[in-house]
Design an enzyme around this catalytic site. Structure first.
Site, PDB file in Angstrom:
ATOM      1  N   CYS A 240      -8.548  83.330 -16.633  1.00 28.26           N
ATOM      2  CA  CYS A 240      -9.954  83.091 -16.955  1.00 28.26           C
ATOM      3  C   CYS A 240     -10.349  84.088 -18.030  1.00 28.26           C
ATOM      4  O   CYS A 240      -9.598  84.325 -18.963  1.00 28.26           O
ATOM      5  CB  CYS A 240     -10.808  83.226 -15.699  1.00 28.26           C
TER       6      CYS A 240
ATOM      7  N   ARG B  87     -15.667  77.717 -24.104  1.00 24.44           N
ATOM      8  CA  ARG B  87     -14.894  78.931 -24.405  1.00 24.44           C
ATOM      9  C   ARG B  87     -13.424  78.581 -24.622  1.00 24.44           C
ATOM     10  O   ARG B  87     -12.780  79.126 -25.519  1.00 24.44           O
ATOM     11  CB  ARG B  87     -15.039  79.954 -23.276  1.00 24.44           C
TER      12      ARG B  87
END
Length: 283
Positions: free
Chosen positions: A238, A180
């Site tokens: 995050c 990611r």
């Protein structure tokens, strides 16, 4: 103050003179949940069995506000958060132990929220519920009303501009999976990639196979290899401020203070005007 506690230590503390308030924060991120579809039900898991005396806390409703421009798990209204914590029996003079199903992310979010808002003694059960060796209870406790009043600390919190600045002046760690960060996949948010200047530091590498944290010295060595020095200013983000809280917790175990960008990538990537970097390098 140690940020984590073992199951044996918790068992001892529960029979001591000042037993902790115990909060069960079982929660699970899934693409289905992010899309608004039914998925994991932490309250049902709690009802089926929990550490005796533990009170259930709903991450989505009590540790976060409704998803919006601030990301998928923005800060909750602090008046409502304080009321929820008092209802769970949380008092400033009583230790708090939080646990989840073992991943540690949800428990870390509760830990971070309580610490950031001024509670002096909060620890996470290392390894979560699977580490608990004793029997579970199906009784729902009714704790006495606590007295905790949130008093947030602005220095422990980053907004988008603060995160961007820290990526240039200090160390900004990206706690998501490496793919990611690199922009190879993005199952939830608008676009893949990372905040320019941020360093990839998947939170999954802070724990052993059983979900327990690596020893403090190993964590310190890991963060040093990622560029964290004794004089570094450190921040973490995050996807939506949950696994990032777990990385802040890991840094605390290693003796490194760090701020959390709660909006994280879900907030950052929602604004097309903000820059996005891709690939394995910070820039």
């Amino acid at each position: 103050m140690n940020a984590i506690i073992s199951a044996s230590e918790l068992a001892d503390d529960l029979t001591g003179d000042n037993p902790p308030s115990v909060l069960d924060v079982r929660w699970q991120l899934s693409v289905a949940k992010a899309a608004g579809e039914p998925s994991f039900d932490g309250r049902a898991e709690y009802a089926a069995g929990h550490i005796p005396g533990a009170v259930f806390v709903d991450l989505d409703r009590e540790l976060a506000a409704t998803p919006g421009t601030g990301g998928r798990h923005p800060l909750p209204d602090l008046t409502e958060f304080g009321a929820a914590m008092r209802g769970a029996g949380v008092s400033s003079g009583t230790p708090v132990v939080v646990y989840d199903g073992g991943q540690g992310w949800a428990a870390a979010r509760a830990w971070w929220m309580l610490r950031w808002t001024g509670h002096p003694d909060v620890r996470v059960l290392d390894g979560g519920l699977p580490s608990w060796p004793d029997g579970l209870s199906t009784d729902t406790p009714e704790p006495a009303e606590g007295d905790f009043r949130p008093r947030p600390d602005a220095v422990g919190l980053l907004d988008p501009d603060g995160a961007a600045a820290l990526a240039r002046s200090g160390v900004l760690l990206d706690a998501r999976a490496g793919e990611r960060y690199r922009g190879e996949v993005e199952p939830i948010d608008r676009v893949g990639g990372h905040i320019p200047g941020a360093v990839s530091a998947p939170t999954t590498e802070n724990v052993a196979a059983d979900g327990r944290f690596l020893p403090a010295e190993e964590l310190a060595a890991r963060f040093k290899a990622l560029g964290v020095s004794d004089d570094s200013t450190v921040g973490v983000y995050c996807g939506s401020g949950v696994s990032g809280a777990h990385e802040v917790l890991a840094l605390a175990v290693a003796g490194v203070p760090a701020a959390l960008y709660v909006g994280s990538w879900s907030e950052w990537s929602s604004d097309p005007s903000r820059p996005v970097a891709v690939g394995p390098d910070p820039q």
